[in-house]
Design an enzyme around this catalytic site. Sequence first.
Site, PDB file in Angstrom:
ATOM      1  N   LYS A  29     -59.748 -42.455  82.853  1.00  0.00           N
ATOM      2  CA  LYS A  29     -59.686 -40.997  82.959  1.00  0.00           C
ATOM      3  C   LYS A  29     -59.388 -40.635  84.409  1.00  0.00           C
ATOM      4  CE  LYS A  29     -62.275 -36.669  82.415  1.00  0.00           C
ATOM      5  NZ  LYS A  29     -63.441 -35.951  81.854  1.00  0.00           N
TER       6      LYS A  29
ATOM      7  N   LYS B  51     -66.477 -24.152  84.189  1.00  0.00           N
ATOM      8  CA  LYS B  51     -67.809 -24.710  84.394  1.00  0.00           C
ATOM      9  C   LYS B  51     -68.630 -23.771  85.279  1.00  0.00           C
ATOM     10  CE  LYS B  51     -66.766 -29.678  84.262  1.00  0.00           C
ATOM     11  NZ  LYS B  51     -67.594 -29.985  83.092  1.00  0.00           N
TER      12      LYS B  51
ATOM     13  N   ASP C  61     -64.082 -36.906  88.755  1.00  0.00           N
ATOM     14  CA  ASP C  61     -63.648 -37.040  87.361  1.00  0.00           C
ATOM     15  C   ASP C  61     -62.422 -37.956  87.201  1.00  0.00           C
ATOM     16  OD1 ASP C  61     -64.530 -36.363  84.853  1.00  0.00           O
ATOM     17  OD2 ASP C  61     -63.299 -34.552  84.677  1.00  0.00           O
TER      18      ASP C  61
ATOM     19  N   ASP D   5     -62.692 -27.459  78.581  1.00  0.00           N
ATOM     20  CA  ASP D   5     -63.498 -28.366  79.396  1.00  0.00           C
ATOM     21  C   ASP D   5     -63.639 -29.757  78.752  1.00  0.00           C
ATOM     22  OD1 ASP D   5     -64.960 -29.153  81.561  1.00  0.00           O
ATOM     23  OD2 ASP D   5     -66.815 -28.146  80.951  1.00  0.00           O
TER      24      ASP D   5
ATOM     25  N   GLU E 262     -61.369 -31.857  78.395  1.00  0.00           N
ATOM     26  CA  GLU E 262     -59.986 -32.195  78.740  1.00  0.00           C
ATOM     27  C   GLU E 262     -59.740 -33.693  78.827  1.00  0.00           C
ATOM     28  OE1 GLU E 262     -62.301 -31.652  80.917  1.00  0.00           O
ATOM     29  OE2 GLU E 262     -61.981 -33.393  82.188  1.00  0.00           O
TER      30      GLU E 262
ATOM     31  N   ARG F  85     -60.672 -36.207  76.977  1.00  0.00           N
ATOM     32  CA  ARG F  85     -60.252 -36.847  75.719  1.00  0.00           C
ATOM     33  C   ARG F  85     -58.820 -36.464  75.356  1.00  0.00           C
ATOM     34  NH1 ARG F  85     -65.285 -34.057  72.871  1.00  0.00           N
ATOM     35  NH2 ARG F  85     -65.927 -34.213  75.050  1.00  0.00           N
TER      36      ARG F  85
HETATM   37  N1  BES Z   1     -65.870 -34.339  83.301  1.00  0.00           N
HETATM   38  C1  BES Z   1     -66.743 -33.777  82.367  1.00  0.00           C
HETATM   39  C2  BES Z   1     -67.966 -34.644  82.073  1.00  0.00           C
HETATM   40  C3  BES Z   1     -68.897 -34.841  83.221  1.00  0.00           C
HETATM   41  C4  BES Z   1     -69.960 -33.984  83.403  1.00  0.00           C
HETATM   42  C5  BES Z   1     -68.741 -35.912  84.065  1.00  0.00           C
HETATM   43  C6  BES Z   1     -70.833 -34.191  84.445  1.00  0.00           C
HETATM   44  C7  BES Z   1     -69.630 -36.115  85.109  1.00  0.00           C
HETATM   45  C8  BES Z   1     -70.673 -35.259  85.293  1.00  0.00           C
HETATM   46  C9  BES Z   1     -66.017 -33.537  81.046  1.00  0.00           C
HETATM   47  O1  BES Z   1     -64.689 -33.211  81.141  1.00  0.00           O
HETATM   48  C10 BES Z   1     -66.679 -32.386  80.380  1.00  0.00           C
HETATM   49  O2  BES Z   1     -66.576 -31.301  80.888  1.00  0.00           O
HETATM   50  N2  BES Z   1     -67.348 -32.629  79.260  1.00  0.00           N
HETATM   51  C11 BES Z   1     -68.014 -31.601  78.543  1.00  0.00           C
HETATM   52  C12 BES Z   1     -67.502 -31.622  77.135  1.00  0.00           C
HETATM   53  C13 BES Z   1     -68.000 -30.480  76.316  1.00  0.00           C
HETATM   54  C14 BES Z   1     -67.409 -29.188  76.830  1.00  0.00           C
HETATM   55  C15 BES Z   1     -67.614 -30.722  74.891  1.00  0.00           C
HETATM   56  C16 BES Z   1     -69.495 -31.906  78.586  1.00  0.00           C
HETATM   57  O3  BES Z   1     -69.881 -33.057  78.343  1.00  0.00           O
HETATM   58  O4  BES Z   1     -70.256 -31.013  78.909  1.00  0.00           O
HETATM   59 ZN    ZN Z   2     -63.782 -33.941  82.826  1.00  0.00          ZN
HETATM   60 MN    MN Z   3     -64.388 -31.133  81.452  1.00  0.00          MN
END
Ligand code: BES
Ligand code: ZN
Ligand code: MN
Length: 486
Positions: A254, A266, A277, A336, A338, A340
């Site tokens: 990623k 966010k 990320d 968010d 993104e 995947r």
């Molecule tokens: N990059 C984030 C996940 C993340 C969060 C990595 C905190 C490191 C620290 C990812 O893109 C994300 O935003 N995931 C969301 C998905 C949700 C909106 C379905 C999440 O896990 O909150």
């Molecule tokens: Zn992310």
């Molecule tokens: Mn995200």
Amino acid sequence: MKVYIRDVKEADCVCDALILPLIEEEGIGLYSDVDSATNGLLKKIITSKEFQAKHNQVSLVHALNEIKPERVLLIGLGKKKEISREKVRQAGGKAAVYLRDLGMREITLSTRTISSLNLSPSDFVEGSLLSIYRFDRYRKEEERKDIKGFAILSKDNSELNASLKWTETVASATHFVRDLINTPSNDMTPTALSDAARSISGGKVSVKVLEKRDVEGLGMGAYLSVAKGSMEPPKFVIIEYDGGKGAPIALIGKSITFDSGGISLKPSEGMEKMKYDMAGGAVVIGAIKAASVGRLPVNLVGILPAAENLPGGTASKPGDIVKTITGKAVEIITTDAEGRLALVDAIGYALKYHKPKALIDIATLTGACSVALGNEAIAMMGNDETLMNKIKAAGEETHERVWQMPLYDEYKEYIKSDVADLKNTGGKSGSLVTAAYFLKEFAEETPWVHLDIAGTAWAEKDKPYTPKGASGIGVRLLLNFMKQLK
Ligand code: BES
Ligand code: ZN
Ligand code: MN
């Protein structure tokens, strides 16, 4: 820090500090000769209980003129039956940082204790090398304390030599990866990340970067949708390492150089951390770099779908439907989720153009990963138990531990869309596993493992050999896994 083997007696070794690892409850252990040469000074420190050789405990003494080293550093390994490779690694980290911060420049490790335990001094050295990492590129030049030379006391021995060399290769790849991750997103753009990938080309490594128009032509609509809200052009990076025979292993990282969440913005608190990320992509570059330096006999293809996720006027919006390279359409519920979107096009691309024998993706994919496992383990899911068991074993050895989560068929329901083939989130409940299930739908029959490093890619505090900040986790795990492939 230069690591080298030196064949002299402890007492005859000219250096700033001689490191003597000791075992708890075993007194001076194998060092009565060094102790006599210092008129019993070391024993005194031990019998007075000032130093008990508890794990990671240190005690520094000046050696006056009786022996050649200026100082002796006692470092505890803990109780004999509890000593492990990880404990040795940590002790190596603790000792090196301690001596570095005191301004020591030439240090020496006595290997007697570690060898007597049938462990390798390389683990101690690995901890030392990993621990002294610093990210200070953005600070005004100050006087930096650095250890220059690290002598390992041993007879010249080709096995130890080779293992130290590999340790240095792995540690320097980890430093490289940490630098990429720590670099803020104004400098670590998708373009900069693709340049970092290019920097490892040469020999058996070749790097190709697909531009936006190429990616459009290939139909990677899900990946492209992530980059749409940013002025930074996406870069789809393909790194091939041709070190072995047969179909390659695909490593997919990623590579979101900044994740603001996009239109599904966010919260601002802690958002600065979202520069990490792209940790998965950095790990892929670093692992391939080390594999090629160490000439591992494997074929690899690394893929980094790099993009920046911002909420510009042209950004993707919740409700948008995008088409992946496989033809499957995805409804974007939240911009968010993104990672995947980018990953499934990379997986589809890998299957279509590289026919890998296995797929491993590594990603800071979900916040739920750290909710479940804190900062202590990588969450692993996949469709192939054999492959997962190998990775699990590599994780135990390197202490980059993985913990398997289930991918029950029932999770398929969670990501069913009313209007498209899939939706990009199943909501809060089970979000660590449903994110992985989404990827699984694209891996098809190819053996595939997903590693979620969201909880471990960033160290919130200093650890014995991981300074606060980017940890570089995944590099040693993947390399250890690849090293053991037959
Ligand atoms: N990059 C984030 C996940 C993340 C969060 C990595 C905190 C490191 C620290 C990812 O893109 C994300 O935003 N995931 C969301 C998905 C949700 C909106 C379905 C999440 O896990 O909150
Ligand atoms: Zn992310
Ligand atoms: Mn995200």
